[in-house]
Design a protein around this motif. Sequence first.
Motif, PDB file in Angstrom:
ATOM      1  N   ASP A 164      40.833  44.518  45.960  1.00 32.43           N
ATOM      2  CA  ASP A 164      40.047  44.492  44.730  1.00 32.43           C
ATOM      3  C   ASP A 164      40.680  45.364  43.658  1.00 32.43           C
ATOM      4  O   ASP A 164      40.705  45.003  42.469  1.00 32.43           O
ATOM      5  CB  ASP A 164      38.615  44.960  45.001  1.00 32.43           C
ATOM      6  N   ALA A 165      41.199  46.523  44.072  1.00 38.49           N
ATOM      7  CA  ALA A 165      41.847  47.418  43.115  1.00 38.49           C
ATOM      8  C   ALA A 165      43.118  46.790  42.545  1.00 38.49           C
ATOM      9  O   ALA A 165      43.383  46.883  41.338  1.00 38.49           O
ATOM     10  CB  ALA A 165      42.176  48.752  43.790  1.00 38.49           C
ATOM     11  N   ARG A 175      44.631  42.264  36.468  1.00 41.11           N
ATOM     12  CA  ARG A 175      43.784  41.480  35.563  1.00 41.11           C
ATOM     13  C   ARG A 175      43.583  40.055  36.075  1.00 41.11           C
ATOM     14  O   ARG A 175      43.629  39.078  35.324  1.00 41.11           O
ATOM     15  CB  ARG A 175      44.381  41.481  34.148  1.00 41.11           C
ATOM     16  N   THR A 230      41.672  36.327  42.319  1.00 41.02           N
ATOM     17  CA  THR A 230      41.263  37.405  43.227  1.00 41.02           C
ATOM     18  C   THR A 230      40.895  36.844  44.598  1.00 41.02           C
ATOM     19  O   THR A 230      41.265  37.403  45.645  1.00 41.02           O
ATOM     20  CB  THR A 230      40.078  38.181  42.638  1.00 41.02           C
ATOM     21  N   ALA A 269      42.084  44.037  40.081  1.00 36.23           N
ATOM     22  CA  ALA A 269      41.648  44.577  38.795  1.00 36.23           C
ATOM     23  C   ALA A 269      42.839  45.061  37.979  1.00 36.23           C
ATOM     24  O   ALA A 269      42.912  44.821  36.762  1.00 36.23           O
ATOM     25  CB  ALA A 269      40.648  45.711  39.025  1.00 36.23           C
ATOM     26  N   ASP A 282      41.600  36.823  37.508  1.00 33.75           N
ATOM     27  CA  ASP A 282      40.259  36.254  37.379  1.00 33.75           C
ATOM     28  C   ASP A 282      39.687  36.013  38.774  1.00 33.75           C
ATOM     29  O   ASP A 282      40.310  36.347  39.794  1.00 33.75           O
ATOM     30  CB  ASP A 282      40.284  34.979  36.548  1.00 33.75           C
TER      31      ASP A 282
END
Length: 308
Positions: free
Chosen positions: A69-70, A76, A82, A73, A78
Motif C-alpha cells: 500500500d505504501a 500514485r 494497486t 501510494a 489508482d
Amino acid sequence: MPGNNALGSFLKARRALVRPEDVGLRSSGRRRVAGLRRDELAALAGVSLAYLTRLEQGRDRNPSEQVLDALGAALRLDADLTAHLHALARDAPRRNGGRPRRPRERPAPGTRLLLDAWVDTPAYLRGRRFDVLAANATAIALAPMYRPGRNLVRDVFLDPGARALFPRWDTVAADSVAALRAVAGTDLDDPALRELVEELSAASEDFRRLWERHDVRPTRDETKEFAHPVVGPLVLRRHSLTVGGTDGQVVIAYQAEPGTPSAAALARLTAPARHTGQPPRLRGDLSGTAADSGEAASGDRASRTSAR
C-alpha cells in the motif's frame, strides 16, 4: 515479457513514470534515470533502499500488504493498479517460470444463439487473450476485426484499417494494452499470451512502448467512436458482460443513444443483417478484409488461437 520477476518489473516500470515534482521532490539538474530514483521511492514509501532493491531484483517476494500500500501510494497508483500490485506479490511465491498451454478457447454454450438474436445490436464474444470467439452479423458489419478468429489487440496495432476506423486510435490502443494486462493478471507465463506479446512487441513500437508501461485498466462500459466507411461517424456505448462459468469470456455489445445521428447510422448498418443474416459488403479496404457474405455470422469456421 518477464515472467519470473513480474513484481520487480512492475515496480521499476511504474517508478520510471513518476516525475519527482509530482510527489513533492525538487528536481535539480540532469537526472540519470527517468522518473523516480530507487532511493527516492524507498524514502517516499518508508522502506529501506536495500529492501526496495531486493524487491525490484526479485530477491525478496513476500512484501506485506502495508508495504505494498505504501509503494502504491508513493507511485500514485489508482485502484486498478494497486490491486494488480497486490496480485503480483501474492502470486510471486507460486510462480515456477512456465505453465502449460491452456486449451483452445471455445464459445460458451448458447452464446452464439444469444448474439444472433441481437439483430440490431453489434455484439461479439471475446476470450481471455482478446480473441473473437463468436460475433453476430451486425458486429462484423461494424468492423471486420470483430469477425470470429481475429485477435483484437493484434488488429489494433498491426492492421492499418484500425487507425482509420477509430478516430481516437491512440486511446483505443492504450486501453487495449491496459485491458489485456488486466485480463492476464498475474498469469504472464501463459505460453499463448507470451507468444502474442512477443509477436506484437517485435512488430509494433507502439505496442512495445505501451506494454512496458504496465498500465492495468479493465474493460468498462464507456463511449467509443467509429469512423465507418459506409454509414459514417458513430458514437456508441460499449457494454461489457462477463459470461458466467467461463475463464474470462466477455460479451461486448454496442448501442447508440436513441434519436441521435449515430442511432440512424446504426440502423442503416443493421438493415442488411436484419433481412439476410449476413453483414453488408464494405466499400473500400477496411481491415484488409471485406465482409464475406458466404460465411455465417457467428463463426462456423474454427477460431484461430491468439498465437499463430
